[in-house]
Structure formats: C-alpha cells, structure tokens
Design a protein around this motif. Sequence first.
Motif, PDB file in Angstrom:
ATOM      1  N   GLN A 159     -24.298 -43.328  22.730  1.00 24.52           N
ATOM      2  CA  GLN A 159     -24.107 -44.411  23.716  1.00 24.52           C
ATOM      3  C   GLN A 159     -25.454 -44.949  24.216  1.00 24.52           C
ATOM      4  O   GLN A 159     -25.528 -46.067  24.723  1.00 24.52           O
ATOM      5  N   LEU A 160     -26.513 -44.157  24.058  1.00 30.35           N
ATOM      6  CA  LEU A 160     -27.840 -44.619  24.526  1.00 30.35           C
ATOM      7  C   LEU A 160     -28.293 -45.838  23.737  1.00 30.35           C
ATOM      8  O   LEU A 160     -29.078 -46.648  24.228  1.00 30.35           O
ATOM      9  N   ASP A 161     -27.772 -45.970  22.504  1.00 29.72           N
ATOM     10  CA  ASP A 161     -28.232 -47.047  21.618  1.00 29.72           C
ATOM     11  C   ASP A 161     -27.375 -48.304  21.726  1.00 29.72           C
ATOM     12  O   ASP A 161     -27.657 -49.306  21.092  1.00 29.72           O
ATOM     13  N   GLU A 162     -26.311 -48.233  22.551  1.00 31.22           N
ATOM     14  CA  GLU A 162     -25.379 -49.371  22.621  1.00 31.22           C
ATOM     15  C   GLU A 162     -26.055 -50.564  23.302  1.00 31.22           C
ATOM     16  O   GLU A 162     -26.483 -50.477  24.445  1.00 31.22           O
ATOM     17  N   GLN A 163     -26.125 -51.675  22.570  1.00 32.42           N
ATOM     18  CA  GLN A 163     -26.742 -52.881  23.135  1.00 32.42           C
ATOM     19  C   GLN A 163     -25.761 -54.047  23.204  1.00 32.42           C
ATOM     20  O   GLN A 163     -26.067 -55.087  23.780  1.00 32.42           O
ATOM     21  N   GLU A 164     -24.574 -53.897  22.592  1.00 25.02           N
ATOM     22  CA  GLU A 164     -23.613 -55.002  22.580  1.00 25.02           C
ATOM     23  C   GLU A 164     -22.542 -54.842  23.660  1.00 25.02           C
ATOM     24  O   GLU A 164     -22.342 -55.690  24.488  1.00 25.02           O
ATOM     25  N   ARG A 165     -21.862 -53.688  23.618  1.00 22.09           N
ATOM     26  CA  ARG A 165     -20.755 -53.502  24.564  1.00 22.09           C
ATOM     27  C   ARG A 165     -21.287 -53.140  25.950  1.00 22.09           C
ATOM     28  O   ARG A 165     -22.297 -52.459  26.084  1.00 22.09           O
ATOM     29  N   SER A 166     -20.560 -53.620  26.983  1.00 20.99           N
ATOM     30  CA  SER A 166     -21.029 -53.373  28.361  1.00 20.99           C
ATOM     31  C   SER A 166     -20.541 -52.032  28.907  1.00 20.99           C
ATOM     32  O   SER A 166     -21.139 -51.473  29.834  1.00 20.99           O
ATOM     33  N   VAL A 167     -19.437 -51.549  28.312  1.00 23.51           N
ATOM     34  CA  VAL A 167     -18.842 -50.292  28.776  1.00 23.51           C
ATOM     35  C   VAL A 167     -18.339 -49.537  27.543  1.00 23.51           C
ATOM     36  O   VAL A 167     -17.770 -50.159  26.645  1.00 23.51           O
ATOM     37  N   VAL A 168     -18.583 -48.238  27.488  1.00 20.12           N
ATOM     38  CA  VAL A 168     -18.148 -47.474  26.307  1.00 20.12           C
ATOM     39  C   VAL A 168     -17.545 -46.131  26.738  1.00 20.12           C
ATOM     40  O   VAL A 168     -17.782 -45.657  27.863  1.00 20.12           O
ATOM     41  N   ALA A 169     -16.828 -45.548  25.811  1.00 16.42           N
ATOM     42  CA  ALA A 169     -16.246 -44.219  26.011  1.00 16.42           C
ATOM     43  C   ALA A 169     -17.263 -43.157  25.626  1.00 16.42           C
ATOM     44  O   ALA A 169     -18.169 -43.401  24.818  1.00 16.42           O
ATOM     45  N   VAL A 170     -17.104 -41.982  26.234  1.00 10.12           N
ATOM     46  CA  VAL A 170     -17.930 -40.815  25.911  1.00 10.12           C
ATOM     47  C   VAL A 170     -16.985 -39.641  25.686  1.00 10.12           C
ATOM     48  O   VAL A 170     -16.047 -39.430  26.466  1.00 10.12           O
ATOM     49  N   HIS A 171     -17.211 -38.893  24.617  1.00  8.00           N
ATOM     50  CA  HIS A 171     -16.414 -37.682  24.380  1.00  8.00           C
ATOM     51  C   HIS A 171     -17.383 -36.513  24.254  1.00  8.00           C
ATOM     52  O   HIS A 171     -18.574 -36.699  23.993  1.00  8.00           O
ATOM     53  N   ASP A 172     -16.852 -35.308  24.466  1.00  7.24           N
ATOM     54  CA  ASP A 172     -17.710 -34.113  24.371  1.00  7.24           C
ATOM     55  C   ASP A 172     -18.891 -34.165  25.336  1.00  7.24           C
ATOM     56  O   ASP A 172     -19.996 -33.732  25.014  1.00  7.24           O
ATOM     57  N   SER A 173     -18.639 -34.725  26.515  1.00  8.61           N
ATOM     58  CA  SER A 173     -19.710 -34.756  27.515  1.00  8.61           C
ATOM     59  C   SER A 173     -20.209 -33.337  27.786  1.00  8.61           C
ATOM     60  O   SER A 173     -19.398 -32.416  27.979  1.00  8.61           O
ATOM     61  N   PRO A 174     -21.516 -33.122  27.845  1.00  8.18           N
ATOM     62  CA  PRO A 174     -22.019 -31.777  28.157  1.00  8.18           C
ATOM     63  C   PRO A 174     -21.738 -31.379  29.603  1.00  8.18           C
ATOM     64  O   PRO A 174     -21.763 -30.222  29.961  1.00  8.18           O
ATOM     65  N   LYS A 175     -21.433 -32.413  30.419  1.00  6.22           N
ATOM     66  CA  LYS A 175     -21.026 -32.142  31.798  1.00  6.22           C
ATOM     67  C   LYS A 175     -19.518 -32.365  31.873  1.00  6.22           C
ATOM     68  O   LYS A 175     -19.035 -33.460  31.575  1.00  6.22           O
ATOM     69  N   PRO A 176     -18.734 -31.362  32.198  1.00  5.50           N
ATOM     70  CA  PRO A 176     -17.276 -31.523  32.239  1.00  5.50           C
ATOM     71  C   PRO A 176     -16.872 -32.516  33.317  1.00  5.50           C
ATOM     72  O   PRO A 176     -17.618 -32.692  34.297  1.00  5.50           O
ATOM     73  N   PRO A 177     -15.720 -33.169  33.189  1.00  7.27           N
ATOM     74  CA  PRO A 177     -14.839 -33.125  32.012  1.00  7.27           C
ATOM     75  C   PRO A 177     -15.403 -33.895  30.831  1.00  7.27           C
ATOM     76  O   PRO A 177     -16.252 -34.765  30.996  1.00  7.27           O
ATOM     77  N   PRO A 178     -14.873 -33.567  29.639  1.00  2.48           N
ATOM     78  CA  PRO A 178     -15.487 -34.056  28.398  1.00  2.48           C
ATOM     79  C   PRO A 178     -15.330 -35.540  28.113  1.00  2.48           C
ATOM     80  O   PRO A 178     -16.214 -36.140  27.489  1.00  2.48           O
ATOM     81  N   ASP A 179     -14.209 -36.132  28.570  1.00  2.00           N
ATOM     82  CA  ASP A 179     -13.943 -37.535  28.237  1.00  2.00           C
ATOM     83  C   ASP A 179     -14.287 -38.424  29.428  1.00  2.00           C
ATOM     84  O   ASP A 179     -13.812 -38.183  30.555  1.00  2.00           O
ATOM     85  N   ARG A 180     -15.108 -39.435  29.166  1.00  4.70           N
ATOM     86  CA  ARG A 180     -15.620 -40.285  30.237  1.00  4.70           C
ATOM     87  C   ARG A 180     -15.716 -41.733  29.777  1.00  4.70           C
ATOM     88  O   ARG A 180     -15.569 -42.036  28.593  1.00  4.70           O
TER      89      ARG A 180
END
Length: 243
Positions: A159-180
């Motif tokens: 997600q650090l490289d995302e330059q097009e979309r304004s909002v993205v999903a995150v899975h397997d977050s190292p900080k729980p909960p995993p889905d963000r």
Amino acid sequence: MTTEALIEVHDDAAALATAVAGELLARLADAQSADRVPHVVLTGGTIADAVHAELARLGAASDVDWTRVALWWGDERFVAAGSEDRNAGQARAAFIDALGVPAEHVHEVPSTDDVATAEEAAERYADALAEHGADGFEVLMLGVGPDGHVASLFPGFPQLDEQERSVVAVHDSPKPPPDRVTLTFPTLARARSTWFLVSGEGKAEAVARALSPAATPAETPASVPRGREETTWFLDRPAASHL
Ligand SMILES: O=C(O)[C@H](O)[C@@H](O)[C@H](O)[C@H](O)COP(=O)(O)O
C-alpha cells in the motif's frame, strides 16, 4: 511544496493531549472564521484517545461551531460497526456525540455490517471522499506505531506504493486486527496541516528514524506525510528522547 517539520515537546502524554486538543480547537475556529467548513482526519490509537477526551472536555466551551465540522478517519479496522476495535466507535463515544457533530458530517469507513470485503469498504470510502471531501483536509492527525507506521500504512507493505487509489484495503496487518482500510499517501498529502501525535519511550526510535534525512518510506512510512502548509510533530518527552 513540502513543509519542514516543526517539533513541539510536552512533559507527558496528558500535557501533549491537552496541547493538541487546544491547538485543534483554535484551528477549527480560525477556519470557520474564514468561512471554511474544516475537514479533520482523525486517527486511532492511545494518544488519540487522550486527545479526544480533551476535545470533549474543552470543545463545548470553545468558539467552534460543531455543526460546521466534517470528520474523516485516516484508517479504520474492517470489523463490525459495534466492535470496540473501531476507531470511529471510540471517537463517537469520546467526543463526537457529546459535541453534536451532525451525522452527515461524520464520514465513517464502512464496516463488515455494510459490505463484504475491505476492498469494497475502501472503494465506498474513496467515493465518499470524492463527493464530500472538499478540496482537502484542514488538519490531518496521525498516530505513529513503534515500527514507524502511520494510519494503516505499514513498513514494507504494498500500500506504500499506491499512487492512484485514494483509499485501499490492508490484510495481514502486523497490528491487530488484520483487516483494515487506509488512506494512501497521495490522499494524506491533501492536508493543509499534518500533525503527528506521539507519546512514550516505545516510539522514540520510530520518531528519530522518521525525522532522519536517511529515512526511507519503505522502512519508515511516518517519514512521508507532509502538510501543504504545516507539518508538526507533537511529542511528549519520552517520545522525543532519541532526537
Ligand atoms: O488504527 C490504528 O491502529 C491507528 O490509526 C494506528 O495508525 C495508530 O495511530 C498507531 O498504531 C499508534 O497507536 P498507539 O498510539 O495506540 O500506539
């Protein structure tokens, strides 16, 4: 144009929270005096909770017209709306409901009650930003993780490289909960003032890394966001101890 980072150090977390809340109230009132409806991006986390409590304590007596404030979140956990893990739920309970911000101005990220996937939640939030996000944010507040993450932008994550979309999903977050769901760097860059709120010795290394000229986005996402007009690090002494 990127602004140089200002650093403000307070004795402890309580003093830090009071200072940030006071400064935010002043900025909101100033924006309203200039006939702007200030859009504020909130963050989750411990020091944010303390700031929210101070907003509840000081907000009603301030000059801020809470019916003319719009609230967003820099990231949100993709869980049920009523989950205690929701940043929005914590902020509503802490100050939003008490100060009477109109529902239509409180822009929550969709929860698992609303959509099936974090990707759908991100798409809906991007649509809401496009429709209601004005031309940017008056103040963006960001907590910082011990690994140097901000929002839900984690070191080494795509997600650090995302330059097009304004909002993205995150899975397997190292900080729980995993889905963000998280705003991306281009969206965070739409802030007039970007404030980092950091408390505690456990963040001192991340703060020093983020403010180092050698910082890289991949290793220290907190080194990236800059306000268009102001970038301020609000620290307590322990968090500033490696500077
Ligand atoms: O949803 C989240 O978890 C937050 O938005 C996250 O980015 C947080 O701000 C930092 O992890 C700092 O959290 P603490 O202040 O609790 O350390």
